[in-house]
Design a protein around this motif. Structure first.
Motif, PDB file in Angstrom:
ATOM      1  N   VAL A  96     -10.990  -5.560 -10.431  1.00  0.00           N
ATOM      2  CA  VAL A  96     -10.350  -4.249 -10.550  1.00  0.00           C
ATOM      3  C   VAL A  96      -8.943  -4.338  -9.964  1.00  0.00           C
ATOM      4  CG1 VAL A  96     -10.497  -1.800  -9.998  1.00  0.00           C
ATOM      5  CG2 VAL A  96     -12.588  -3.145 -10.299  1.00  0.00           C
ATOM      6  N   GLY A  97      -7.927  -4.276 -10.816  1.00  0.00           N
ATOM      7  CA  GLY A  97      -6.537  -4.317 -10.354  1.00  0.00           C
ATOM      8  C   GLY A  97      -5.852  -5.630 -10.681  1.00  0.00           C
ATOM      9  N   ALA A  98      -4.751  -5.537 -11.437  1.00  0.00           N
ATOM     10  CA  ALA A  98      -4.018  -6.745 -11.818  1.00  0.00           C
ATOM     11  C   ALA A  98      -2.772  -6.915 -10.959  1.00  0.00           C
ATOM     12  CB  ALA A  98      -3.655  -6.702 -13.302  1.00  0.00           C
ATOM     13  N   GLY A  99      -2.968  -6.933  -9.647  1.00  0.00           N
ATOM     14  CA  GLY A  99      -1.893  -7.319  -8.729  1.00  0.00           C
ATOM     15  C   GLY A  99      -2.076  -8.800  -8.416  1.00  0.00           C
ATOM     16  N   GLU A 125      -6.910  -2.989 -15.338  1.00  0.00           N
ATOM     17  CA  GLU A 125      -5.709  -2.492 -14.647  1.00  0.00           C
ATOM     18  C   GLU A 125      -5.386  -1.094 -15.147  1.00  0.00           C
ATOM     19  OE1 GLU A 125      -3.451  -3.272 -12.220  1.00  0.00           O
ATOM     20  OE2 GLU A 125      -2.418  -1.457 -12.873  1.00  0.00           O
ATOM     21  N   VAL A 149       4.706  -1.703  -6.461  1.00  0.00           N
ATOM     22  CA  VAL A 149       5.921  -1.689  -5.668  1.00  0.00           C
ATOM     23  C   VAL A 149       5.798  -2.748  -4.590  1.00  0.00           C
ATOM     24  CG1 VAL A 149       7.437  -0.308  -4.234  1.00  0.00           C
ATOM     25  CG2 VAL A 149       6.034   0.800  -5.975  1.00  0.00           C
ATOM     26  N   GLY A 189       8.553  -5.056  -1.672  1.00  0.00           N
ATOM     27  CA  GLY A 189       9.940  -5.166  -1.242  1.00  0.00           C
ATOM     28  C   GLY A 189      10.618  -6.128  -2.162  1.00  0.00           C
ATOM     29  N   ILE A 228      -6.438   1.278 -18.214  1.00  0.00           N
ATOM     30  CA  ILE A 228      -7.779   1.789 -17.935  1.00  0.00           C
ATOM     31  C   ILE A 228      -7.970   1.879 -16.428  1.00  0.00           C
ATOM     32  CG2 ILE A 228     -10.269   1.385 -18.179  1.00  0.00           C
ATOM     33  CD1 ILE A 228      -9.247   1.490 -20.923  1.00  0.00           C
ATOM     34  N   ASP A 246      -7.791  -3.511  -5.913  1.00  0.00           N
ATOM     35  CA  ASP A 246      -7.075  -2.310  -6.341  1.00  0.00           C
ATOM     36  C   ASP A 246      -6.086  -1.805  -5.310  1.00  0.00           C
ATOM     37  OD1 ASP A 246      -9.363  -1.769  -4.842  1.00  0.00           O
ATOM     38  OD2 ASP A 246      -9.681   0.193  -5.723  1.00  0.00           O
ATOM     39  N   GLY A 247      -5.720  -2.657  -4.370  1.00  0.00           N
ATOM     40  CA  GLY A 247      -4.592  -2.339  -3.504  1.00  0.00           C
ATOM     41  C   GLY A 247      -4.932  -1.474  -2.309  1.00  0.00           C
ATOM     42  N   MET A 272     -12.233   1.412  -4.659  1.00  0.00           N
ATOM     43  CA  MET A 272     -13.467   0.626  -4.770  1.00  0.00           C
ATOM     44  C   MET A 272     -14.106   0.440  -3.394  1.00  0.00           C
ATOM     45  SD  MET A 272     -13.708   0.218  -7.937  1.00  0.00           S
ATOM     46  CE  MET A 272     -12.705   1.637  -8.300  1.00  0.00           C
ATOM     47  N   PHE A 289      14.738  -2.680   3.964  1.00  0.00           N
ATOM     48  CA  PHE A 289      14.818  -4.041   3.419  1.00  0.00           C
ATOM     49  C   PHE A 289      15.775  -4.066   2.246  1.00  0.00           C
ATOM     50  CE2 PHE A 289      11.148  -1.907   1.497  1.00  0.00           C
ATOM     51  CZ  PHE A 289      11.432  -2.018   0.145  1.00  0.00           C
ATOM     52  N   VAL A 311       2.089   1.195   2.227  1.00  0.00           N
ATOM     53  CA  VAL A 311       1.974  -0.180   2.691  1.00  0.00           C
ATOM     54  C   VAL A 311       1.150  -0.178   3.969  1.00  0.00           C
ATOM     55  CG1 VAL A 311       4.252  -0.043   3.778  1.00  0.00           C
ATOM     56  CG2 VAL A 311       3.243  -2.264   3.376  1.00  0.00           C
ATOM     57  N   VAL A 331     -10.263  -7.977  -1.810  1.00  0.00           N
ATOM     58  CA  VAL A 331      -9.177  -8.952  -1.680  1.00  0.00           C
ATOM     59  C   VAL A 331      -7.836  -8.218  -1.566  1.00  0.00           C
ATOM     60  CG1 VAL A 331     -10.357 -10.811  -2.933  1.00  0.00           C
ATOM     61  CG2 VAL A 331      -8.962  -9.169  -4.197  1.00  0.00           C
ATOM     62  N   GLY A 387       2.594  -9.744   2.257  1.00  0.00           N
ATOM     63  CA  GLY A 387       1.446  -9.097   1.655  1.00  0.00           C
ATOM     64  C   GLY A 387       1.050  -9.840   0.383  1.00  0.00           C
TER      65      GLY A 387
HETATM   66  C1  LIG Z   1       7.790  -0.988   0.098  1.00  0.00           C
HETATM   67  C2  LIG Z   1       6.983  -2.246   0.205  1.00  0.00           C
HETATM   68  C3  LIG Z   1       7.598  -3.453   0.492  1.00  0.00           C
HETATM   69  C4  LIG Z   1       6.858  -4.630   0.554  1.00  0.00           C
HETATM   70  N1  LIG Z   1       7.504  -5.824   0.719  1.00  0.00           N
HETATM   71  C5  LIG Z   1       6.816  -6.983   0.628  1.00  0.00           C
HETATM   72  C6  LIG Z   1       7.490  -8.240   0.584  1.00  0.00           C
HETATM   73  O1  LIG Z   1       8.720  -8.322   0.590  1.00  0.00           O
HETATM   74  N2  LIG Z   1       6.744  -9.367   0.541  1.00  0.00           N
HETATM   75  C7  LIG Z   1       5.374  -9.339   0.496  1.00  0.00           C
HETATM   76  O2  LIG Z   1       4.762 -10.405   0.428  1.00  0.00           O
HETATM   77  N3  LIG Z   1       4.718  -8.171   0.490  1.00  0.00           N
HETATM   78  C8  LIG Z   1       5.401  -6.994   0.551  1.00  0.00           C
HETATM   79  N4  LIG Z   1       4.734  -5.798   0.488  1.00  0.00           N
HETATM   80  C9  LIG Z   1       3.280  -5.812   0.408  1.00  0.00           C
HETATM   81  C10 LIG Z   1       2.786  -6.248  -0.958  1.00  0.00           C
HETATM   82  O3  LIG Z   1       3.449  -5.527  -1.969  1.00  0.00           O
HETATM   83  C11 LIG Z   1       1.289  -6.021  -1.098  1.00  0.00           C
HETATM   84  O4  LIG Z   1       0.643  -6.557   0.005  1.00  0.00           O
HETATM   85  C12 LIG Z   1       0.745  -6.694  -2.358  1.00  0.00           C
HETATM   86  O5  LIG Z   1       1.281  -6.102  -3.491  1.00  0.00           O
HETATM   87  C13 LIG Z   1      -0.772  -6.617  -2.399  1.00  0.00           C
HETATM   88  O6  LIG Z   1      -1.267  -7.125  -3.610  1.00  0.00           O
HETATM   89  P1  LIG Z   1      -2.653  -6.652  -4.202  1.00  0.00           P
HETATM   90  O7  LIG Z   1      -2.867  -7.460  -5.418  1.00  0.00           O
HETATM   91  O8  LIG Z   1      -3.686  -6.661  -3.152  1.00  0.00           O
HETATM   92  O9  LIG Z   1      -2.438  -5.116  -4.540  1.00  0.00           O
HETATM   93  P2  LIG Z   1      -1.394  -4.415  -5.532  1.00  0.00           P
HETATM   94  O10 LIG Z   1      -0.227  -5.259  -5.753  1.00  0.00           O
HETATM   95  O11 LIG Z   1      -1.179  -3.054  -4.981  1.00  0.00           O
HETATM   96  O12 LIG Z   1      -2.206  -4.322  -6.892  1.00  0.00           O
HETATM   97  C14 LIG Z   1      -3.279  -3.443  -7.059  1.00  0.00           C
HETATM   98  C15 LIG Z   1      -3.443  -3.186  -8.531  1.00  0.00           C
HETATM   99  O13 LIG Z   1      -4.619  -2.452  -8.771  1.00  0.00           O
HETATM  100  C16 LIG Z   1      -4.358  -1.434  -9.707  1.00  0.00           C
HETATM  101  N5  LIG Z   1      -5.346  -0.377  -9.456  1.00  0.00           N
HETATM  102  C17 LIG Z   1      -5.465   0.412  -8.364  1.00  0.00           C
HETATM  103  N6  LIG Z   1      -6.509   1.240  -8.486  1.00  0.00           N
HETATM  104  C18 LIG Z   1      -7.088   0.959  -9.677  1.00  0.00           C
HETATM  105  C19 LIG Z   1      -8.234   1.487 -10.375  1.00  0.00           C
HETATM  106  N7  LIG Z   1      -8.977   2.447  -9.844  1.00  0.00           N
HETATM  107  N8  LIG Z   1      -8.536   0.972 -11.587  1.00  0.00           N
HETATM  108  C20 LIG Z   1      -7.771  -0.026 -12.131  1.00  0.00           C
HETATM  109  N9  LIG Z   1      -6.701  -0.549 -11.527  1.00  0.00           N
HETATM  110  C21 LIG Z   1      -6.364  -0.065 -10.304  1.00  0.00           C
HETATM  111  C22 LIG Z   1      -2.942  -1.026  -9.421  1.00  0.00           C
HETATM  112  O14 LIG Z   1      -2.338  -0.385 -10.515  1.00  0.00           O
HETATM  113  C23 LIG Z   1      -2.309  -2.370  -9.115  1.00  0.00           C
HETATM  114  O15 LIG Z   1      -1.824  -3.018 -10.250  1.00  0.00           O
HETATM  115  C24 LIG Z   1       5.457  -4.597   0.402  1.00  0.00           C
HETATM  116  C25 LIG Z   1       4.834  -3.381   0.112  1.00  0.00           C
HETATM  117  C26 LIG Z   1       5.575  -2.218  -0.011  1.00  0.00           C
HETATM  118  C27 LIG Z   1       4.896  -0.934  -0.380  1.00  0.00           C
END
Ligand SMILES: Cc1cc2nc3c(=O)[nH]c(=O)nc-3n(C[C@H](O)[C@H](O)[C@H](O)COP(=O)(O)OP(=O)(O)OC[C@H]3O[C@@H](n4cnc5c(N)ncnc54)[C@H](O)[C@@H]3O)c2cc1C
Lengths: 258, 430
Positions: B12-15, B36, B46, B48, B132, B163-164, B169, B227, B283, B303, B319
């Motif tokens: 769940v989530g394409a980060g 995603e 989003v 940095g 979705i 999902d961030g 979840m 930043f 964040v 994760v 992050g």
């Molecule tokens: C302002 C800011 C600056 C930052 N700067 C940095 C930096 O410079 N360097 C760094 O390493 N980290 C930085 N971070 C932290 C970093 O962005 C996150 O730690 C990182 O994106 C986490 O990745 P992730 O895959 O866990 O989650 P995310 O990247 O948040 O991905 C989660 C995904 O899940 C999807 N999703 C959520 N809920 C659902 C749902 N119910 N169903 C389907 N899809 C869903 C979202 O749309 C998203 O695509 C920063 C964060 C912020 C907010």
């Protein structure tokens, strides 16, 4: 079982357009999408096929960029997706597009109904539906907001300036629909997954018995510029609310809006 | 695969976290579905802007060659602001951009990077479905067996919650409660377009090289910081704030951010640029302390941000690399453990092995340090005050340095006693 064919166009998403300071329009970063009203056309085909027990399919004429559209189109319910692939589509006008589409429809065969949108969301030239009908030698009904099937005839409600006209058309026919006809749902998870398993067919123009030169546009886009709509900045006075409303109505009438 | 399961794994989530996991699982031949909610991967994400390449190297070293980078970071900068004054420190070291690729870092734009990584996962055979939203988990007898999206149910052997931050979840699984306001910051960011040449001139960069700048003192005393990252043809400028302090402060986030943009030392960097994107995102700020007590449940692994895996040291935010690492650890656990009930503990073991949990534990000190409210106003003011005195030549008899520093300390509202305490805390914490 015959086919109900929904035609659609893969267009640049206007949300990604960029206007340069000299009013030229930058399309380079724009992603593609199925033209908005064409989503209504696809939905109309799917709904009609459910009633008639026919098969809804989609057809598009587009460059290689349009390949991305096939899954999206199929996730909306049709069972098969056809694509006439030619770079010529990038410069197509209504005449060229309708030629490609009509040839493909001929090839697909066994069609009962062709559904197009009244116009595409990028050009809204309103050429394709009627031209396709003319080329196929079948009737065309435009501005449709409701379709009903009775026997081998289609009853179509047309939205006119000042009323609704109901016409009957012999099938096969081309219908150009207005967005009021339905509300296309956003495809769900299963529909999207199923779309990946459906058949898609790609036609090269030679397979359709066409030559490159057949698909040359006869109109040419010379320039594409942004347009600034200036506000009129009219301030309405009036003692009471009733006066103000009166002034507003008068002003709107003067502008020919109401 | 069990009878009911349509997939080996649903992500769940394409980060970065979800895609890293999906990439490895698909590469190993598993049937993986990534869901995603954005219309495209990265569409709504989003960050940095800087990612450390070692994590991508660990995922698959082939990925380093054509990764969707913006610029390779060649300049590490710290900027301290007080009022309209500023100090900028610029650490430049040729080795930042030479030699081992995997030890370098890059600026990125998420819309581009996430799409690229999703394409790579799809090349490996993962199925990525966008647009979705997953609404709920399907749970049976305490086990997660699938997900619900709209009217559709989908079953899998294991679900990966990627999902961030503020993960729905994790909430549905009962692993976290609703968000606590003191554990997250609010980040706002603008992407400002400028020609590559202009960026290179303004930041004194070679082609394809970039700077990463943290900004202290730009939050008007609120816990947080700014930043600035240089991309190929744009600048990512942003600020992170603690939400509850903003409420007390009374000023709008937007206004504070505008003041940062107009700061005499910032404005010339972005002048004539066009803002093409404005975004805001949460964040996680609490580091190790903010992590859920449990990172898994039977049938479910957390994760990336959903597991609270972010380290903010004040001079850098990590992050995305941690997200990639945790995705890798999850995939390794799933591939290495055939007993479904043991995947959770195996995941924790992998997180230790990949050095992620040890790194998180070390971050506790930083968070204590960053809890000191004085870091966000008094200390920047002190640093600037000292500079101001050092560089002021007015023809009068100069005061001795110690006296000048004491004056600056008094002006900043700090006391020597407080500084000693903070200093001790600082030394202890790092
Ligand atoms: C302002 C800011 C600056 C930052 N700067 C940095 C930096 O410079 N360097 C760094 O390493 N980290 C930085 N971070 C932290 C970093 O962005 C996150 O730690 C990182 O994106 C986490 O990745 P992730 O895959 O866990 O989650 P995310 O990247 O948040 O991905 C989660 C995904 O899940 C999807 N999703 C959520 N809920 C659902 C749902 N119910 N169903 C389907 N899809 C869903 C979202 O749309 C998203 O695509 C920063 C964060 C912020 C907010």
């Amino acid at each position: 079982m015959s086919r109900i064919i929904a035609c659609y166009k893969w267009v640049a998403d206007e949300a990604d357009l960029k206007i340069n300071p000299d009013m030229s329009v930058d399309l380079s970063k724009a992603k593609g999408k199925i033209s908005d009203y064409d989503k209504n056309a696809i939905e109309a085909a799917v709904q009609m096929a459910k009633i008639t027990g026919d098969e809804a399919v989609t057809l598009t004429y587009g460059s290689k960029k349009a390949k991305l559209s096939l899954k999206d189109a199929l996730s909306r319910g049709p069972s098969e997706g056809f694509w006439v692939n030619s770079e010529k589509a990038e410069q197509a006008d209504g005449a060229a597009s309708s030629k490609a589409l009509a040839a493909a429809i001929d090839k697909i065969g066994d069609y009962k109904l062709i559904i197009c949108a009244e116009g595409a969301s990028d050009t809204f030239a309103r050429q394709v539906g009627p031209s396709v009908a003319a080329r196929l030698g079948i009737p065309c009904v435009s501005s449709a907001i409701k379709l009903e099937l009775c026997e081998n005839e289609l009853k179509i409600s047309r939205k006119l300036e000042d009323g609704i006209e109901i016409v009957a058309a012999q099938l096969p026919a081309v219908v150009c629909i207005l967005p009021e006809i339905n509300r296309p749902p956003i495809p769900g998870l299963k529909s999207v997954l199923d779309a990946g398993k459906k058949t898609t067919r790609e036609y090269k123009i030679e397979e359709l018995g066409l030559l490159e030169s057949d698909l040359s546009a006869r109109t040419e886009t010379i320039d594409f510029k942004a347009y600034v709509m200036n506000r009129k900045n009219i301030v309405l006075d009036g003692e009471t609310a009733a006066d103000k409303v009166k002034a507003l109505v008068g002003s709107l009438k003067k502008e020919g809006i109401i | 695969m069990g009878e009911e399961s349509q997939f080996d794994a649903i992500v769940v989530g394409a980060g970065p976290a979800g895609l890293a996991c999906a990439y490895l699982l698909a590469k190993a031949g598993k049937a993986v579905l990534v869901i995603e909610r954005g219309d495209a991967p990265g569409a709504k994400n989003v960050t940095g802007g800087r990612i450390y390449a070692y994590a991508l190297n660990l995922l698959d070293k082939d990925l380093l060659d054509d990764a969707a980078w913006e610029r390779k970071v060649s300049h590490e900068e710290i900027m301290i602001i007080d009022g309209n004054r500023s100090i900028t420190m610029d650490y430049h070291d040729p080795s930042l951009t030479e030699g081992d690729e995997s030890l370098q870092s890059y600026t990125i734009l998420r819309a581009v990077f996430d799409q690229w990584l999703a394409d790579k996962a799809e090349e490996m055979g993962a199925m990525v479905v966008c647009g979705i939203r997953v609404d709920d988990l399907i749970q049976r007898e305490g086990r997660v067996v699938g997900v619900i999206a709209g009217e559709d149910e989908m079953y899998a052997e294991i679900v990966i919650a990627a999902d961030g931050v503020n993960s729905l979840m994790a909430q549905k699984a009962g692993l976290i409660s609703d968000i606590k306001k003191e554990t997250v910051g609010v980040g706002v960011k603008e992407v400002i377009e400028l020609p590559a040449k202009t960026i290179e001139e303004r930041f004194k960069l070679n082609q394809n090289q970039g700077s990463a700048r943290m900004i202290l003192g730009c939050t008007q005393g609120i816990h947080g910081g700014g930043f600035l990252y240089t991309n190929q043809e744009s600048i990512s400028l942003g600020c992170v704030f603690m939400p509850q302090e903003i409420v007390q402060h009374g000023k709008q986030v937007h206004d504070i951010f505008q003041e940062l943009k107009m700061h005499p030392a910032v404005y010339p960097l972005i002048q004539d640029g066009e803002t093409v994107e404005y975004s805001a995102h949460l964040v996680s700020e609490a580091g190790y302390r903010g992590m859920p007590a449990k990172l898994y449940k039977e049938g479910l692994l957390l994760v990336g941000d959903s597991a609270g895996l972010v380290i903010n040291t004040g001079y850098s935010i990590r992050g995305m690399d941690l997200a990639l690492l945790s995705g890798i650890a999850a995939a390794r656990a799933i591939l290495g453990e055939s007993d479904l009930s043991q995947i959770g503990p195996a995941y924790l073991a992998e997180l230790e092995k990949i050095c992620l949990l040890p790194t998180m534990r070390l971050s506790v000190g930083y968070n204590q340090l960053l809890d000191i409210p004085r870091i966000y106003s008094n200390y920047p003011q002190l640093a600037i005050g000292v500079m101001q005195r050092l560089y002021k030549v007015d023809g009068q008899i100069p005061q001795n340095l110690k006296k000048q520093v004491m004056e600056a300390i008094n002006e900043s509202g700090l006391t020597v006693w407080q500084m000693l305490k903070d200093g001790l805390k600082g030394v202890r914490s790092i």
